[in-house]
Design a protein around this motif. Sequence first.
Motif, PDB file in Angstrom:
ATOM      1  N   GLY A  22     -11.948 -47.622  45.105  1.00  0.00           N
ATOM      2  CA  GLY A  22     -12.850 -46.865  45.963  1.00  0.00           C
ATOM      3  C   GLY A  22     -12.724 -47.155  47.447  1.00  0.00           C
ATOM      4  N   LYS A  27      -9.337 -43.362  45.050  1.00  0.00           N
ATOM      5  CA  LYS A  27     -10.088 -43.144  43.808  1.00  0.00           C
ATOM      6  C   LYS A  27     -11.536 -43.614  43.971  1.00  0.00           C
ATOM      7  CE  LYS A  27      -6.164 -43.002  40.668  1.00  0.00           C
ATOM      8  NZ  LYS A  27      -5.647 -43.394  39.329  1.00  0.00           N
ATOM      9  N   TYR A  28     -12.259 -43.728  42.842  1.00  0.00           N
ATOM     10  CA  TYR A  28     -13.697 -43.939  42.916  1.00  0.00           C
ATOM     11  C   TYR A  28     -14.137 -45.150  42.086  1.00  0.00           C
ATOM     12  CZ  TYR A  28     -13.559 -39.213  44.800  1.00  0.00           C
ATOM     13  OH  TYR A  28     -13.266 -38.116  45.549  1.00  0.00           O
ATOM     14  N   ARG A 152     -20.396 -37.700  43.204  1.00  0.00           N
ATOM     15  CA  ARG A 152     -19.560 -38.629  43.963  1.00  0.00           C
ATOM     16  C   ARG A 152     -20.114 -38.758  45.379  1.00  0.00           C
ATOM     17  NH1 ARG A 152     -15.371 -35.918  40.804  1.00  0.00           N
ATOM     18  NH2 ARG A 152     -14.515 -37.459  39.349  1.00  0.00           N
ATOM     19  N   ALA A 153     -20.028 -39.972  45.918  1.00  0.00           N
ATOM     20  CA  ALA A 153     -20.512 -40.208  47.275  1.00  0.00           C
ATOM     21  C   ALA A 153     -19.910 -41.502  47.798  1.00  0.00           C
ATOM     22  CB  ALA A 153     -22.039 -40.291  47.293  1.00  0.00           C
ATOM     23  N   ASN A 154     -19.901 -41.643  49.115  1.00  0.00           N
ATOM     24  CA  ASN A 154     -19.477 -42.882  49.745  1.00  0.00           C
ATOM     25  C   ASN A 154     -20.700 -43.735  50.004  1.00  0.00           C
ATOM     26  OD1 ASN A 154     -18.883 -44.638  52.296  1.00  0.00           O
ATOM     27  ND2 ASN A 154     -16.869 -44.058  51.509  1.00  0.00           N
ATOM     28  N   TYR A 155     -20.674 -44.947  49.491  1.00  0.00           N
ATOM     29  CA  TYR A 155     -21.782 -45.873  49.701  1.00  0.00           C
ATOM     30  C   TYR A 155     -21.262 -47.149  50.348  1.00  0.00           C
ATOM     31  CZ  TYR A 155     -25.509 -49.211  48.774  1.00  0.00           C
ATOM     32  OH  TYR A 155     -26.468 -50.177  48.928  1.00  0.00           O
ATOM     33  N   ASP A 159     -16.023 -45.405  48.102  1.00  0.00           N
ATOM     34  CA  ASP A 159     -16.138 -44.135  47.382  1.00  0.00           C
ATOM     35  C   ASP A 159     -16.502 -44.423  45.927  1.00  0.00           C
ATOM     36  OD1 ASP A 159     -15.492 -42.518  49.558  1.00  0.00           O
ATOM     37  OD2 ASP A 159     -13.342 -42.775  49.219  1.00  0.00           O
ATOM     38  N   CYS A 160     -17.586 -43.813  45.476  1.00  0.00           N
ATOM     39  CA  CYS A 160     -18.130 -44.114  44.141  1.00  0.00           C
ATOM     40  C   CYS A 160     -18.359 -42.831  43.349  1.00  0.00           C
ATOM     41  CB  CYS A 160     -19.454 -44.864  44.262  1.00  0.00           C
ATOM     42  SG  CYS A 160     -19.360 -46.430  45.160  1.00  0.00           S
ATOM     43  N   GLN A 161     -18.399 -42.986  42.021  1.00  0.00           N
ATOM     44  CA  GLN A 161     -18.702 -41.859  41.156  1.00  0.00           C
ATOM     45  C   GLN A 161     -19.599 -42.300  40.017  1.00  0.00           C
ATOM     46  OE1 GLN A 161     -15.028 -40.311  39.538  1.00  0.00           O
ATOM     47  NE2 GLN A 161     -14.688 -42.066  38.195  1.00  0.00           N
ATOM     48  N   ILE A 205     -26.022 -43.962  44.299  1.00  0.00           N
ATOM     49  CA  ILE A 205     -25.063 -42.863  44.458  1.00  0.00           C
ATOM     50  C   ILE A 205     -25.773 -41.518  44.380  1.00  0.00           C
ATOM     51  CG2 ILE A 205     -22.915 -41.837  43.616  1.00  0.00           C
ATOM     52  CD1 ILE A 205     -22.891 -44.789  44.883  1.00  0.00           C
ATOM     53  N   GLU A 208     -27.334 -40.959  47.788  1.00  0.00           N
ATOM     54  CA  GLU A 208     -26.327 -40.630  48.791  1.00  0.00           C
ATOM     55  C   GLU A 208     -25.829 -39.194  48.623  1.00  0.00           C
ATOM     56  OE1 GLU A 208     -25.190 -42.267  51.406  1.00  0.00           O
ATOM     57  OE2 GLU A 208     -26.392 -44.072  51.046  1.00  0.00           O
TER      58      GLU A 208
END
Length: 285
Positions: A22, A27-28, A152-155, A159-161, A205, A208
Amino acid sequence: MNYSEISIIEDANIYQSKAGNGINDGKYFRSHMLIEYIANPKKFKRKYIDGAIKEKRKQCFEKGTAVHTYVLDGQEAFEKNYSIGYPLNKQGNEFGADTKAVEEHISLMALAGKKVVGQKEYQDILRINEEIKSHKEASEIIKTGLNERVLRANYEGVDCQIRIDNYTDKFGMCDLKKTRDMTSFIYDAGGDYGYWIQAGFYAKIFEEATKEKARFNWIAVEDVEPFEVCFYPLDDSHLDYAKRLVETGILEYKESIKNNSFLTGREGLQIATWWRAETEEGNIQ
């Protein structure tokens, strides 16, 4: 917030293929990866970064995935994705889930694009589904919610899912969990299974991605008699605690990636807690 428009319908295999660190791999990051990192950063590095640890999924764990498929996606989807029944031995009984005969059968069915559950597991799944349907809140959630959608979002620069089992406007996010014993479920959730961290990760997530306050619940069901079903909504104080665990974990994870340092905190001298307590009380000289 229109969840149906924001969330993504995505096959589980595609979702899993997009998992990564991430930060620098396009990728996540996923909740179970954070759980493993918090538990043991060194093992996390050897498994996910170095690729030195290959863990083979045991067939006995397939039941949980099969329960999700049947309960959330329905019987038609289940029959499309699963073959029912293991090979029989000379006595006419199914071989055990983790035997070589079953392993070979699973490999054969995989060529046809199907997973496998035994007859006993299948009967348990049918029973679980019936018990959930008879539970007031659980049945309402399954009937009215949107199942297995991706956000999916950036925290904090990662980058996370997440793939949410179920979402309803009334209850928010709901995660389906199976357990052997309902009396210990809530304790197990905060222990080895890392369910609190998962809940906090999903909440972070979700917030976000949607800019809305997260709500999170568990539907827990026993996979053995008496197949009890319980509905556990997490109140704000518990969910805030879970989110704090995630915030701390994510920041430490970022530092580990940045510095290529995955220390466990156990590198120095370790004293067993029981030994320390006995020593302090003067019982051990």
